[in-house]
Design an enzyme around this catalytic site. Structure first.
Site, PDB file in Angstrom:
ATOM      1  CB  SER A   1      -0.955  -0.047   1.192  1.00 42.47           C
ATOM      2  OG  SER A   1      -1.950   0.924   1.092  1.00 42.47           O
TER       3      SER A   1
ATOM      4  CG  ASP B   1      -2.363   4.162  -1.419  1.00 40.57           C
ATOM      5  OD1 ASP B   1      -3.126   4.171  -2.408  1.00 40.57           O
ATOM      6  OD2 ASP B   1      -2.559   3.411  -0.437  1.00 40.57           O
TER       7      ASP B   1
ATOM      8  CG  ASP C   1      -2.894  -0.421  -2.457  1.00 36.10           C
ATOM      9  OD1 ASP C   1      -2.693   0.725  -2.008  1.00 36.10           O
ATOM     10  OD2 ASP C   1      -3.569  -1.272  -1.840  1.00 36.10           O
TER      11      ASP C   1
ATOM     12  CG  ASP D   1      -5.964   1.143  -0.566  1.00 39.04           C
ATOM     13  OD1 ASP D   1      -5.005   1.939  -0.677  1.00 39.04           O
ATOM     14  OD2 ASP D   1      -6.055   0.324   0.373  1.00 39.04           O
TER      15      ASP D   1
END
Length: 439
Positions: free
Chosen positions: A92, A230, A232, A234
């Site tokens: 992440s 960020d 990834d 999400d």
């Protein structure tokens, strides 16, 4: 083993191919026969994906690989591909030296406490249901999940005109946002658009400090706003048309206010500002508080009158779409909001801002300290919430005392509508911590 958002840590230390293999075995052994598997841009992800896939197949699960995709793309694909679970190899917003694993259900929600403990137990006890040689799982590539995600976002929003937007991809997987906004008719410019797991453009976590390049670029263009992800994707945070970073609680309040009608509730964690309560009050809507972590916010959105959930970290959940925080969807929703309702700076200016104070206190025993604080507040205050730390609500504001999940610290937060009330609540909270550490 699990934090609030999965497994995460330094590669070769906390996160190894051996651990990835074990998690794959455990997920399959828990009866998940079809598993979607993908990763973010970190190079260590290649090795870890192979290890997870081996563990899944070894215990009889079929693996549907989607390659490098955002976490919300993979989370949506679990349902789209009629799978039982999804695994994303990602750390992440952590630094490039880290990697990890996020586990998702068909609703998009992260594995909850019971599912996480079942996986952790199998890994601890080396308890797996290995398949015979002629019943091993299959491994196949699935290539259309990104298009399916994009189509769902396009169907969910309707921006006005052709707004100009800057997208800071952060060298991660969030390029989907730029392509979706382009398809929606926006004029799109990107920063840090090349995929690179060393994150050379800026640190993977979008914050006021790390988004200085985005803020400067937006301030010197005609863009209505800038958005950032960020690693990834999400998470999504933003700067307004002047290049000013949008406070996280203000962004949460804007999304909540746009989603809510009279009688609706918005799911937020216990450390969320009073500004969200006050932004919703004129609408006849309210907040419902959860433990910190998007899995707990997502779980609360299963209740029928909860129409939106968010964490000030930048995780935004529209349960009618998915229960995974969806950065590209959030970016499109924000563009829609600004194009339809006016400048982001003015929208943010309509959200109240209250003084807030925070500190961290070193303790030798977090559990004992928190037990002592619970005993003391039970006798002193009427409105106490102990679902995640100790949150005390008063007529003037609130304070939260919460143990760090990773360090020998107790964190103290206090907020009220005036500076003197904030200071008073902060002093009360820190005095409680000081008293129990002297015991």
């Amino acid at each position: 083993m699990f934090g609030t958002s999965g497994i995460r840590g330094p590669v070769g230390d906390a996160v190894t191919a051996e651990l990835a293999l074990a998690v794959g075995r455990a997920v399959a052994s828990e009866g998940n026969e079809r598993v979607v598997l993908g990763r973010d841009v970190r190079e260590s992800g290649r090795m870890l994906v192979d290890a997870v896939a081996a563990g899944l197949c070894e215990c009889g699960a079929d693996v549907h690989e989607v390659g490098i995709e955002t976490t919300p793309t993979l989370a949506r694909a679990v349902d789209y591909l009629d799978a039982d679970a999804g695994i994303v190899v990602t750390a992440s917003h952590n630094p490039p030296s880290d990697n990890g694993l996020k586990l998702r259900t068909p609703s998009g929600k992260a594995f909850g406490p019971e599912k996480r403990e079942a996986i952790a137990r199998r890994v601890r006890e080396d308890d797996y249901k290995l398949a015979p040689w002629d019943d091993l799982g299959d491994r196949q590539r699935c290539g259309d999940v990104r298009d399916a995600h994009a189509e769902r976002i396009i169907d969910a929003v309707d921006p006005d005109g052709t707004p100009s937007v800057v997208v800071d991809i952060g060298n991660g997987t969030g390029g989907l946002t730029a392509s979706v906004l382009d398809d929606l008719g926006c004029s799109v410019r990107t920063l840090h658009g090349n995929r690179d797991g060393s994150f050379p453009g800026r640190p993977s976590e979008p914050t006021r400090e790390t988004l200085e390049a985005l803020a400067t670029f937006v301030s010197r263009t005609d863009a209505l706003l800038g958005v950032a992800h960020d690693g990834d994707a999400d998470r999504m945070l933003a700067v307004d048309e002047t290049g000013t970073f949008v406070p996280k609680d203000s962004l949460l309040a804007l999304f909540a206010r746009a989603a809510a009608d009279e009688g609706d509730r918005i799911a937020v964690p216990v450390d969320t500002s009073l500004a969200v309560d006050d932004a919703l009050s004129p609408l006849g809507a309210s907040v419902t508080r959860t433990r910190v972590g998007d899995v707990f916010v997502a779980e609360r959105t299963t209740e029928p009158d909860v129409v939106f959930g968010g964490e000030p970290s930048g995780a935004w959940i529209w349960p009618a779409e998915t229960r995974c925080p969806d950065g590209p969807l959030a970016a499109a929703k924000l563009v829609e909001l600004v194009s339809n309702r006016g400048p982001l700076s003015e929208l943010v200016g309509s959200i109240p801002r209250y003084p807030i104070r925070r500190t961290s206190v070193d303790v030798t025993d977090k559990t004992a300290a928190m037990d002592g604080i619970r005993r003391r507040v039970a006798d002193r205050y009427a409105d106490v919430d102990t679902r995640d730390g100790v949150r005390v609500e008063t007529d003037d504001g609130w304070f939260l005392v919460r143990a760090s999940g990773t360090e020998p610290l107790v964190r103290v937060t206090a907020e009220a509508r005036t500076e003197p009330d904030t200071d008073r609540l902060f002093d009360e909270a820190t005095a409680l911590v000081a008293a129990v550490t002297r015991e």
